[in-house]
Design a protein around this motif. Structure first.
Motif, PDB file in Angstrom:
ATOM      1  N   ASP A  22      16.646  89.783  -4.675  1.00  0.00           N
ATOM      2  CA  ASP A  22      16.584  89.319  -6.054  1.00  0.00           C
ATOM      3  C   ASP A  22      15.656  88.107  -6.122  1.00  0.00           C
ATOM      4  O   ASP A  22      15.864  87.126  -5.412  1.00  0.00           O
ATOM      5  CB  ASP A  22      18.002  88.954  -6.500  1.00  0.00           C
ATOM      6  CG  ASP A  22      18.047  88.348  -7.870  1.00  0.00           C
ATOM      7  OD1 ASP A  22      17.854  87.125  -7.979  1.00  0.00           O
ATOM      8  OD2 ASP A  22      18.276  89.100  -8.824  1.00  0.00           O
ATOM      9  N   ASP A  51      14.538  84.137 -15.492  1.00  0.00           N
ATOM     10  CA  ASP A  51      14.437  85.486 -14.949  1.00  0.00           C
ATOM     11  C   ASP A  51      13.271  86.172 -15.654  1.00  0.00           C
ATOM     12  O   ASP A  51      13.316  86.395 -16.869  1.00  0.00           O
ATOM     13  CB  ASP A  51      15.745  86.240 -15.202  1.00  0.00           C
ATOM     14  CG  ASP A  51      15.764  87.616 -14.586  1.00  0.00           C
ATOM     15  OD1 ASP A  51      14.721  88.305 -14.614  1.00  0.00           O
ATOM     16  OD2 ASP A  51      16.825  88.013 -14.084  1.00  0.00           O
ATOM     17  N   ASP A  92      12.275  89.170 -15.591  1.00  0.00           N
ATOM     18  CA  ASP A  92      12.546  90.512 -16.109  1.00  0.00           C
ATOM     19  C   ASP A  92      13.262  90.469 -17.457  1.00  0.00           C
ATOM     20  O   ASP A  92      12.928  91.220 -18.371  1.00  0.00           O
ATOM     21  CB  ASP A  92      13.391  91.315 -15.116  1.00  0.00           C
ATOM     22  CG  ASP A  92      12.624  91.662 -13.854  1.00  0.00           C
ATOM     23  OD1 ASP A  92      11.383  91.796 -13.921  1.00  0.00           O
ATOM     24  OD2 ASP A  92      13.270  91.788 -12.798  1.00  0.00           O
ATOM     25  N   THR A  93      14.252  89.601 -17.576  1.00  0.00           N
ATOM     26  CA  THR A  93      15.058  89.554 -18.794  1.00  0.00           C
ATOM     27  C   THR A  93      14.654  88.435 -19.749  1.00  0.00           C
ATOM     28  O   THR A  93      15.079  88.429 -20.901  1.00  0.00           O
ATOM     29  CB  THR A  93      16.544  89.346 -18.437  1.00  0.00           C
ATOM     30  OG1 THR A  93      16.689  88.049 -17.837  1.00  0.00           O
ATOM     31  CG2 THR A  93      17.051  90.435 -17.509  1.00  0.00           C
TER      32      THR A  93
END
Length: 113
Positions: free
Chosen positions: A26, A67, A69-70
């Protein structure tokens, strides 16, 4: 990408990212764990609790985690008693409805986690 010579932090982040350590591949975890190494080692005496003092002579820490991605984000700023600002910022992002906590409230939040 690391533009500073903090090899221990880079090695930790890489081990998390590649899963060779206790990692889960991650990116957010890799960055936070890498930065936490520098917070512990006080890299270059500019990172973490051993860093440069502010105008009042105290050391205050700030961190923001995002983050990619989000686009979720969390920040913990003006910390006086929390050694791991990056971890506190991540907790703000993951466990609250806030984007930023500051000062004594941020310190109290981090201590409670």
């Amino acid at each position: 990408v690391n533009t500073w010579p903090f090899v221990n932090a880079t090695a930790k982040a890489w081990s998390v990212l590649t899963g060779t350590g206790q990692g889960n591949k991650d990116a957010v975890t890799a960055v936070v764990e890498g930065v936490s190494i520098c917070e512990n080692l006080q890299c270059d005496h500019t990172v973490g609790f051993g860093g440069s003092p502010d105008e009042t002579g105290g050391v205050t820490l700030d961190a923001l985690v995002m983050d990619g991605d989000t686009l979720d984000a969390g920040a913990a700023v003006a910390l006086h008693s929390t050694r791991h600002a990056a971890r506190a910022a991540r907790l703000v992002m993951e466990t609250t409805n806030h984007t930023m906590l500051a000062g004594k409230d941020a310190d109290a939040f981090a201590a409670s986690m």
